[in-house]
Design a protein around this motif. Sequence first.
Motif, PDB file in Angstrom:
ATOM      1  N   LEU A  29     -15.803  -4.170  74.588  1.00  0.00           N
ATOM      2  CA  LEU A  29     -16.463  -5.455  74.828  1.00  0.00           C
ATOM      3  C   LEU A  29     -17.822  -5.501  74.145  1.00  0.00           C
ATOM      4  N   ALA A  30     -18.571  -4.411  74.203  1.00  0.00           N
ATOM      5  CA  ALA A  30     -19.890  -4.384  73.568  1.00  0.00           C
ATOM      6  C   ALA A  30     -19.764  -4.586  72.066  1.00  0.00           C
ATOM      7  N   GLN A  31     -18.791  -3.939  71.446  1.00  0.00           N
ATOM      8  CA  GLN A  31     -18.593  -4.102  70.004  1.00  0.00           C
ATOM      9  C   GLN A  31     -18.185  -5.532  69.674  1.00  0.00           C
ATOM     10  N   THR A  32     -17.209  -6.060  70.409  1.00  0.00           N
ATOM     11  CA  THR A  32     -16.699  -7.400  70.104  1.00  0.00           C
ATOM     12  C   THR A  32     -17.753  -8.460  70.352  1.00  0.00           C
ATOM     13  N   TRP A  33     -18.599  -8.240  71.353  1.00  0.00           N
ATOM     14  CA  TRP A  33     -19.630  -9.223  71.696  1.00  0.00           C
ATOM     15  C   TRP A  33     -20.964  -8.948  71.012  1.00  0.00           C
ATOM     16  N   SER A  34     -21.023  -7.965  70.158  1.00  0.00           N
ATOM     17  CA  SER A  34     -22.300  -7.649  69.519  1.00  0.00           C
ATOM     18  C   SER A  34     -22.761  -8.795  68.632  1.00  0.00           C
ATOM     19  N   SER A  83       1.796  -9.923  74.680  1.00  0.00           N
ATOM     20  CA  SER A  83       1.531  -9.668  76.098  1.00  0.00           C
ATOM     21  C   SER A  83       0.275 -10.352  76.620  1.00  0.00           C
ATOM     22  N   GLY A  84      -0.610 -10.764  75.743  1.00  0.00           N
ATOM     23  CA  GLY A  84      -1.889 -11.316  76.180  1.00  0.00           C
ATOM     24  C   GLY A  84      -2.924 -10.248  76.487  1.00  0.00           C
ATOM     25  N   SER A  85      -2.570  -8.982  76.265  1.00  0.00           N
ATOM     26  CA  SER A  85      -3.479  -7.886  76.591  1.00  0.00           C
ATOM     27  C   SER A  85      -3.569  -6.914  75.419  1.00  0.00           C
ATOM     28  N   LEU A  86      -4.676  -6.213  75.397  1.00  0.00           N
ATOM     29  CA  LEU A  86      -4.869  -5.104  74.473  1.00  0.00           C
ATOM     30  C   LEU A  86      -4.747  -3.839  75.317  1.00  0.00           C
ATOM     31  N   HIS A  87      -3.597  -3.158  75.181  1.00  0.00           N
ATOM     32  CA  HIS A  87      -3.289  -1.996  76.018  1.00  0.00           C
ATOM     33  C   HIS A  87      -3.545  -0.744  75.198  1.00  0.00           C
ATOM     34  N   LEU A  88      -4.455   0.103  75.665  1.00  0.00           N
ATOM     35  CA  LEU A  88      -4.860   1.292  74.931  1.00  0.00           C
ATOM     36  C   LEU A  88      -4.483   2.528  75.721  1.00  0.00           C
ATOM     37  N   ARG A  89      -3.767   3.427  75.039  1.00  0.00           N
ATOM     38  CA  ARG A  89      -3.331   4.667  75.684  1.00  0.00           C
ATOM     39  C   ARG A  89      -3.839   5.861  74.888  1.00  0.00           C
ATOM     40  N   GLU A  98     -18.308  -9.244  86.789  1.00  0.00           N
ATOM     41  CA  GLU A  98     -17.556 -10.261  87.540  1.00  0.00           C
ATOM     42  C   GLU A  98     -16.096 -10.303  87.095  1.00  0.00           C
ATOM     43  N   HIS A  99     -15.857 -10.147  85.810  1.00  0.00           N
ATOM     44  CA  HIS A  99     -14.475 -10.193  85.317  1.00  0.00           C
ATOM     45  C   HIS A  99     -13.664  -9.044  85.889  1.00  0.00           C
ATOM     46  N   ARG A 110      -7.941 -12.949  76.059  1.00  0.00           N
ATOM     47  CA  ARG A 110      -8.772 -14.149  76.210  1.00  0.00           C
ATOM     48  C   ARG A 110     -10.193 -13.778  76.602  1.00  0.00           C
ATOM     49  N   PHE A 111     -10.352 -12.846  77.550  1.00  0.00           N
ATOM     50  CA  PHE A 111     -11.698 -12.458  77.954  1.00  0.00           C
ATOM     51  C   PHE A 111     -12.405 -11.716  76.827  1.00  0.00           C
ATOM     52  N   LEU A 112     -11.673 -10.875  76.115  1.00  0.00           N
ATOM     53  CA  LEU A 112     -12.258 -10.119  75.023  1.00  0.00           C
ATOM     54  C   LEU A 112     -12.883 -11.043  73.989  1.00  0.00           C
ATOM     55  N   HIS A 113     -12.210 -12.108  73.637  1.00  0.00           N
ATOM     56  CA  HIS A 113     -12.672 -12.956  72.547  1.00  0.00           C
ATOM     57  C   HIS A 113     -13.385 -14.233  72.994  1.00  0.00           C
TER      58      HIS A 113
END
Length: 1012
Positions: free
Chosen positions: A249-254, A593-599, A221-222, A611-614
């Motif tokens: 997300l799986a790691q952070t929400w484990s 920035s409010g985001s985790l930007h991975l390149r 949904e997110h 915010r959604f991550l945590h």
Amino acid sequence: MDAIAISRPVRLEFALRPEAPDARGETAAEAIRAHLGLQVEAVRTRDLFTIDAELDAEALERVRRELTDPVIQVSAEGRLDLDDPPGWEWMIVIGFRPGVTDNVGRTVGAVLADLLGRPLRADEAVYTARAYLLRGGGLSRNHVESIAEGLLANTLIETIEIIDRREAENGSPAATVPRAGGEVETRVEHIGLEGADERLARISAERILSLSLAEMRAIREHFQSIASDPGRIAEGLDANPTDVELETLAQTWSEHCKHKIFAARIDYTDAEGNRRVIDSLFNTYIKAATERVGERIDWLVSVFDDNAGVVSFNDRLDLVYKVETHNSPSALEPYGGAMTGIVGCNRDPLGTGLGAELLINVWGYCFASPFIGPDDLPKGAMHPRRLRDGVHKGVIDGGNQSGIPYGVGWEFFDPRYMAKPMVYCGTVGLLPKRLSDGRRPGERQLARPGDRVVMVGGRIGKDGIHGATFSSEELHEASPVQAVQIGDPITQKKMSDFLIEARDRGLFRALTDNGAGGLSSSVGEMARGPGGAEVDLSRAPLKYAGLQPWEIWLSEAQERMTLAVPPEQLDELSALAARREVELSDLGEFNASGSLHLRYGDLTVGRLQMRFLHEGCPRMELEAEWTPPAFPEPRWPDPADMADLLRRLLQRPNIACREHKCRQYDHEVKGRTVVKPLIGKRRDVPSDATVFLAEYDGREGIVLAHGFNAHYSDLDTHAMAASVVDEAVRRIIAVGGRLDWISGLDNFCWPDPVQSETTPDGRAKLAQLVRACQGLHDTCVAYGVPLISGKDSMKNDSTRGGRKISIPPSLLFSAMGRIDDIGGAVTADAKASGDRVYVLGLTRAELGGSEIAHLLSDEQGLTDESRTVGGRPPRVDAEAALDLYRAVEAATGEGLVRSLHTPTLGGLAAGLAMVAFGGEMGLEVALGGVPADGELTDLELLFSESNSRFIATVAPERAEAFERRLTGLPCAEVGIATDASRLRVVGQGGGEVIDADLAELKRAWKSTFAGL
């Protein structure tokens, strides 16, 4: 003429000279005979080094000479022409699989680089293996395979090659290179989450995400809601999460990282049918206990906010303490799993505040009996003895090779730890209140926008991927082998020394451990302060090529920390790292920035809203229902031979001497140990607690103790939790520690408490957890002991061979105290003939869950359904205990006692034996004087494990003053210490119930684990 390069790879072989003893070979031979019943005559070992590097013959010869000890070793290029043992028949060669950390290989590689005068290139390395040469016993190839797979190697991480003598003479084994990785195309997978719930569940299971259906729906949904975000579209992202995003997300929400069960809303029904909603076990009981105690004390510095708890010790130092578990990895690979447990826990204090100096390690293990037969071992499970040996060696190598002594060590045995051992590792650190510039507080850290994201330490590999999510599910045959790691304490020691130096020079603003989840966890957590981060994963150093971006981001490969470094400090930090031979990589920048930007270079591989991550993980809604178990009250008659009963009790694994294992781990490193883990005239009796000198030029001491007894959980987890808190507190009092300065750490290890098809008793197990939290809260508040840190492990079940095995609900309570003057420390061993023997505290009829109850039930052949280990478990009367503890603290402070011991497992009988064993002195005791609650049998007085009791010996000239100190409290003189080497106990009826030779008792006590 230029030297001619030799062909790659080349092998060097090293062996001990025939006249030199081979401890490794002798140990293997003993294990083969003892566990497999194969009467092998001799085993000798060799080390094989495969060098895959550009070098000439002269350089190779210099390497061989440099690595050979000419006094005890011989060596050769290729095959060593040595018939040792004479007439050997079989050779077993064991090496690491590709990608598995090879610490010895790394070290030899560093030696090679020094000799070559250049660093090794990315395609150059040294690989090690070990060879066992066997003679005798009529061994067939099948026998040798059993030896290799059952005792010597772990096929999850190691390869096995079996060679007979004829094959060896023809040139085997060949030099092989277990190189990992290889060039692969970098790719990012976009994972579609559309479709039925069954698809979501399948994605979670197949990718080892350990996410629930509700969590997978929330993620779907997110991402659907942000699909039209212009920034996301511009980066080539869509409504489907990338593999990097989903794995993050799986790691952070484990469960391992998020502690979802402790944060859940629980609908709880008690034994009387009363219902109430518990809004977070953590907030309601753990945090609340500390808040209530915190109102009465002024020495808490940082609790629940950092990697470890921090308390104020004096005006110069804070103490940092953390205890972790490493259960699932240790079940798969005991050596590597336990080593990463200890080195990983060492990184927690190192990553607390601005970095604590590592001071003391602690360890504790729960296993099934190492004496079980092969028929009792579930299919696919490792034998408990092999688990025990591997775990302890891993902890030793991880701790002692880091230059850290151990302070507390213990073991607990129960059949339910058969397939899932509990491996507890802890670390105490010293943190200066003010750093060397006198301005910065040591406990405060916070990354800021603009700080560089810097990783230091080891390199990244596939080992350790999915460690957090794999530890959040039940262990089974298909558990991922890539979750297993092997730590490198030498690399970590260099890193930790570098970080303390950099700390004192003010070269970073914050740091944390790359533990569960690797960079995903460390950067994700640190970015919460500034509000975001941008990371380029292509800059991360790899052990080998071939890792995809999500693997680089999630890998838990060891010995790494992440720092927040002000840009103006980066050059100086990099120069220091180069001088200290610590690898440093600048991966990106923290931002707001409010985001985790991975390149990965120019390719965006993930962009997650902080915010959604945590905060986006759906909260669990659980039900718990408590029904007290119904157990008959056991009434055993006093046995005819109480001395023989005591002898058999002392041989039980939970009471028997385990000196051999303790002696393998050095407790004298750093030279601060005052009261040692083993005390007494022969230093072979376990101390109630240990005392360490905080500062070399000071007198203040740090006191460490623990409490643990999972057997009480079978009766009531509330009583269990209260008992382990009381046990740890009175252990600290027993060595002279202060009652008003004790902090606690809770480590919950529980079977799955969530109701499901595979856990039909989840409500009952969750109710046990609720009651344990209540008992922990109530006792800590009563005693004024704040909880400063902790950890929970909630999925300690294993399915092996179609059989589900769940551990008993287990709570380790670790306590840290202080003693103002180490000269006042007290030990448990009797000191002088003629000293009076006192028992302090009430003994009650509380045989429930006791060692004597288990012994008598086992000997009567009772089944799990009919065994009478029930009855009343020990309870805690906190108000009465506090009055006694204050009086005992005053008595030790005034020097009124010669020895002080708190009886635990085995009750007064085992406690008296320990006091006598330590002092090598006889004791004469009369049970009629023992303070008791009601009329008890002699068996109950001797073997009840009631809480809040002490055995004291007091010099005759101090007896009157001692008794005045204990006026009005349950305290009675019950006997005397003697020069006779006997333990004599007179029963309440006036007859002698025990008259035992102490030497015989001690031999029995030491016999169980002799040499193990």
